[in-house]
Design a protein around this motif. Structure first.
Motif, PDB file in Angstrom:
ATOM      1  N   MET B 196       0.852  -1.190   0.000  1.00  0.00           N
ATOM      2  CA  MET B 196       0.000   0.000   0.000  1.00  0.00           C
ATOM      3  C   MET B 196       0.887   1.239   0.000  1.00  0.00           C
ATOM      4  SD  MET B 196      -2.914   1.088   2.813  1.00  0.00           S
ATOM      5  CE  MET B 196      -1.753   1.166   4.196  1.00  0.00           C
ATOM      6  N   THR B 197       0.573   2.170  -0.871  1.00  0.00           N
ATOM      7  CA  THR B 197       1.366   3.393  -0.920  1.00  0.00           C
ATOM      8  C   THR B 197       1.041   4.298   0.271  1.00  0.00           C
ATOM      9  OG1 THR B 197      -0.297   4.662  -2.098  1.00  0.00           O
ATOM     10  CG2 THR B 197       1.198   3.339  -3.433  1.00  0.00           C
ATOM     11  N   GLY B 200      -2.414   5.299   0.537  1.00  0.00           N
ATOM     12  CA  GLY B 200      -3.445   4.307   0.812  1.00  0.00           C
ATOM     13  C   GLY B 200      -3.902   3.481  -0.368  1.00  0.00           C
ATOM     14  N   ALA B 202      -3.622   0.344  -2.949  1.00  0.00           N
ATOM     15  CA  ALA B 202      -3.018  -0.971  -3.134  1.00  0.00           C
ATOM     16  C   ALA B 202      -2.333  -0.976  -4.506  1.00  0.00           C
ATOM     17  CB  ALA B 202      -4.087  -2.050  -3.072  1.00  0.00           C
ATOM     18  N   THR B 203      -1.092  -1.426  -4.569  1.00  0.00           N
ATOM     19  CA  THR B 203      -0.368  -1.400  -5.839  1.00  0.00           C
ATOM     20  C   THR B 203      -0.366  -2.769  -6.495  1.00  0.00           C
ATOM     21  OG1 THR B 203       1.679  -1.881  -4.686  1.00  0.00           O
ATOM     22  CG2 THR B 203       1.191   0.435  -5.110  1.00  0.00           C
TER      23      THR B 203
END
Lengths: 374, 374, 374, 374
Positions: B196-197, B200, B202-203
């Motif tokens: 998660m960056t 916030g 999700a990558t």
């Protein structure tokens, strides 16, 4: 519960993909730089031109090709120097590894305005009848339902219900912590849990009772001995021992004692838990964030039947708050069905529905003699 | 924070009480049947006619008299065969052991109608100014504040604030789990936590990043090596290493990896945690039920000053829900002051208040040259 | 459930106290400056040398002496200009008003170390058998149990259980909001609640169904008409209408519609609720913070029997989180017994226990013909 | 924040669609059977061959065509007999009404394995810097941010921060309940809230202080008078009065008093709230389920700029638990961005970031004289 067919590997994107690449691990417990990191979804690896599924799937692990050409999903710490580890970051098959997400994660977007679309909410109905049928179906087909429980189950009346499920063949294995067994045994010996009576009163001097219970079992040498010697006469651990239901008690830093038989090494505990997780055909996680997420990490999202077909692994997660269930999903156990309620009430109603369903099936069998004769 | 005087042991009930009785442990890790089970409150044992406090107090343990006549509080598992263990169930001194509960648990009943009397509630104000003064006072007097943190601290911006507290001398020791270090190191290497960056999201492919971070540290051999080799360049673990702040990473069954240096044996982990707990002069427990309750079990409710006087051990427990704080109290850590908020926000405001108080004290010192010259 | 005797008013502190003082209200809905502010505890007012209890006790109100010499507890807004209002801040009797807190709030402090002492926790056992006996006892003695429910009850299967309780004489009055009736009627007409099916699925176009249900009832003119015309054929409101159980639907700013019969003026709604609250001999508050606290504010902590004796008013508060129950207590409803669980499960198990207890009582009666003949 | 373009109405599916059909309402407050039930998404109605957006959009209402040919979104209760009401169940344009869901609800499914995908979680980072910029941008462009707050804001130190936002031009309108004003005024007069001091202690006799505060304002006749007479000297309501910021105090059945100026009729309260909701360009909902969901029901998901273009309406929902935010979304306010934290801490950090951003913008302006001269 959904079943799924395998992808069509004759499609060009699969047929034309290259074989997966394997690189030896540089040291014990250390993976090659670009190791493939697994998910809990159906995964296919191209080896010698054929797409195959590795055994013992779980997330957060890697894929190892052994000397006999078998593919295994292995935790980093269990990979030895020189083991051949699959590498690649792509999950679309182009590097020889395909993660079949569509089948399970589905396509939920619709751009349509709706109410009540949240995944986990105390406002959603709970289908106890369905859960009861699933549990009985598992027993009938010889499935392996694993139960993962926290101590809240023992603080309350649910202890009797859990004991009933164990005694009646609905539990393949019980995964829990030291505290579950400690409270359960305190209840058997002293009638209290953490010194609290069955009606919720804190008792004078009660704070030491769990330590006295632990001490008696340590003196006996094992839980099994304590059952044999009549120290433990009823309850969850007693039922596991007398009915031969395997259990794993995993240690944590909160443990008092611990009881004999508790795995104090968490890597060993994980290995012990996983020996049951790989056999699981259903999972019921009640009132424990630690053990539920630990088990969720080890479980595939699916069951592989003997004929190679796949079906969703029914995973029920019960907690008083939406947070634990959402967290389990946020850690990747997307297949979990959340039940937001009190563990005591969950166990009581589930048992009630199972008993009703058993009665209904017995009545149906009685009414059809031919079927009964089978 | 309250200070307390010792009981008046010249009173007849104490003067006339008999000496405590000690019985040898029947086996390693097994206590005599009627062992005394400790609490976290000031406890006095009568030996040779004198009332003395055992060293290293904690709850859920027992009291051992060593060959040199010294009294120790010891966990069951650390008692050896033949060790002399105090026995008795009474806490009122009559059997030679006195638990001084009144001083700490007080007398709260009044029979008066009031609103807002619950102990833990999100509706209660949070006195950050007081907490900031306590922390700075501890630093000035050379105290030993232990911080016990969960991974939520790292998922969010609070990582920078925690790093600041470590770098500025406010952390005696850091007690945490594998996950805190894993997320922190993933953030240093990849800029994400669990993929998660910082904003916030999700990558794609992010689910494997924490495994890659672990693998790099395992390849380096230790967190310290990874810092030295420039793999880990900032954050919480980096700050601990470069500032020489001791840390304990305790294992759990949820751990991936684990990182080198994590105690996988929970009994060893408890021993390592306790080496810091016995020195603690303040405790700050943030966003972790497991580690907070584990540490709470090990902490006395009080600090024993060098001159033998007692004061309450300031214990702050921060969680998003009332439940964790109430559970900590239900497990006996009655002195805990609960702060029901988000860990990220707690850390940020606490740091802000500490910075303001430091400025105010510096300004006050600048205004009184004599004090500054000291 | 506890019963309480009145204080001994022959004691000097009471005998020597002066009469209460009354001051006319300066305007409609405005009290004299030093008005006495009531609690929900037994309260005695000295008038003409005698200690008497005002009628219709509740908290956050004041005491009015009417022209016939009767004492009443009245809300500020219902006091008229010139009404004689009791003044004074003391609750110890010295100013002629005595609040009998000890009997109810008790003396809980002991200075003893215990676990599990929190008042409200999901870890506490729930005594359904006791609650079932209380409910049946109320029915047998002609009591007046009021039920206060939120819409979560209707979203889930608990609707059938609530209907059962109404149909079987366990409900003196139902206090709820517009939403409970709207969801219940949507379920009767369309089989959904907010467009969600009984198995928890959001349906296409379902977001408008509650509006269509409201519109049909508005077209019919009243809920009663809609029942008579066969628009509403089952459920909670249907049961109230056909069994003649009174209900109050209080409006809120969240209301759609509203349904005919909903009190849109909240002062009128409070007056309507209070007409039932003053008769209540038991209170069951399920899954609603707003209505539970509103009702809690109106309820005395005790029931006054016809012979003048007092007993605790059994007050059960059910919610998924500890917070709502704690908040109810923080607003002064100290007598509330908290059940932290899912409303659906609560209703289901409570009904089950009531059915069992009814069977047991019937069996016991059958076994003792003399008793049955009475 | 996203902006959106209108659909291309030259596409055949729109061009070929029929005009919307309108049917007269059969009675006051009663709609034709097949009325169209609105959502909060951009909605287009084909009238005379042209697609037009109705004014004052909100969910759970209907669309009325007035005599001047204007389209309005109207609540059921505000529709008069004979008003022409749009009918139809389709939202795809085929019946002349198109709900443009795709633009806002997007397409979230990807069939990819990820962690941390839940929408609302305390583990997600909070971007205070972004919220601060949004608030200042609104002030600079003359926007109309509405703040909807619960009483938790006043129990704690956040009262000073809310007062600051009002005094500094960041509040278009304040929507709250009686309790917010009561606690705020008690704090101004007595220094307590519900008798609790600023450091969280319940005070003796404190339970009556909110009633005394209410009584003083009722005696003064209005909040405005009480400010003018020096009864209320600081705080939230004081700031609204002296800065001319409009406020709506909506009544509920929990209200004590109520204060003068509170709307006791909830239909009137909704109308008063909606007069602000239709102007809102941003919404900040803090620590209130009732008022947040009520306001969410009235808010479109978008702002219509003067040039007819659309942008998302920034909607921030702050609560201590995930449940309230999820419930708001489950009631259709999908655009809400959830912040799971303590209201006190939220307000304090948001103010801090706004102050920092203001300083940064001032510094930037000072550094670019040309810009400053504009």
């Amino acid at each position: 519960m959904s079943t799924f067919s395998h992808p069509d590997f004759t499609a060009p994107r699969f047929a034309e993909a290259r074989d997966a690449r394997f690189v030896p691990a540089p040291a014990d417990g250390v993976l090659p730089q670009d190791f493939f990191s697994t998910t809990n979804l159906p995964t296919y690896v191209k080896v010698g031109g054929a797409w195959r599924m590795p055994r013992e799937p779980r997330m957060d692990a890697t894929i190892v090709l052994d000397d006999r050409g078998e593919l295994w999903v292995r935790e980093m710490r269990n990979v030895g120097k020189g083991d051949r580890v699959a590498v690649g970051h792509s999950e679309d098959g182009s590097e020889g590894i395909f993660v079949y997400g569509d089948a399970f994660l589905g396509d939920s977007a619709e751009g349509e305005f709706k109410f009540m679309t949240s995944e986990v909410s105390r406002e959603k109905p709970i289908d106890y009848a369905l859960m009861a049928r699933l549990l009985i179906d598992e027993r009938e087909r010889g499935g392996y339902p694993i139960w993962v429980t926290g101590p809240a189950l023992v603080h309350s009346r649910a202890r009797a219900d859990m004991t009933w499920f164990i005694g009646n063949g609905f539990v393949g294995a019980l995964l829990a912590g030291n505290a579950v067994a400690v409270h359960d045994i305190e209840a058997s010996i002293f009638g209290t849990t953490l010194g609290m009576t069955g009606s919720g009163e804190a008792t004078s001097g009660g704070h030491g009772l769990h330590m006295r219970a632990i001490n008696q079992v340590r003196a006996a040498g094992s839980i099994e001995n304590a059952v044999a010697q009549g120290i433990i006469t009823d309850g969850i651990m007693h039922a596991c021992v007398v009915h031969g239901v395997p259990y794993v008690l995993s240690g944590s830093i909160r443990d008092d004692g611990p009881l004999p038989g508790v795995y104090t090494d968490v890597a060993e505990a994980q290995d012990a838990m996983r020996r049951h997780a790989v056999k699981a055909t259903m999972a019921i996680l009640v009132a424990t964030a630690l053990h539920a997420i630990a088990t969720g990490n080890m479980l595939p999202a699916f069951v592989t039947e003997e004929d190679g077909s796949l079906r969703e692994l029914p995973t029920i997660c019960v907690d008083s708050s939406e947070f634990v269930v959402s967290k389990l999903k946020d850690r990747g156990t997307h297949q979990a069905f959340g039940v937001v309620t009190n563990a005591q009430d969950f166990m009581h109603i589930l048992r009630l529905y199972v008993e009703r369903e058993l009665d209904a099936r017995a009545a149906a069998r009685a009414a059809t003699p031919a079927a009964a004769a089978r």
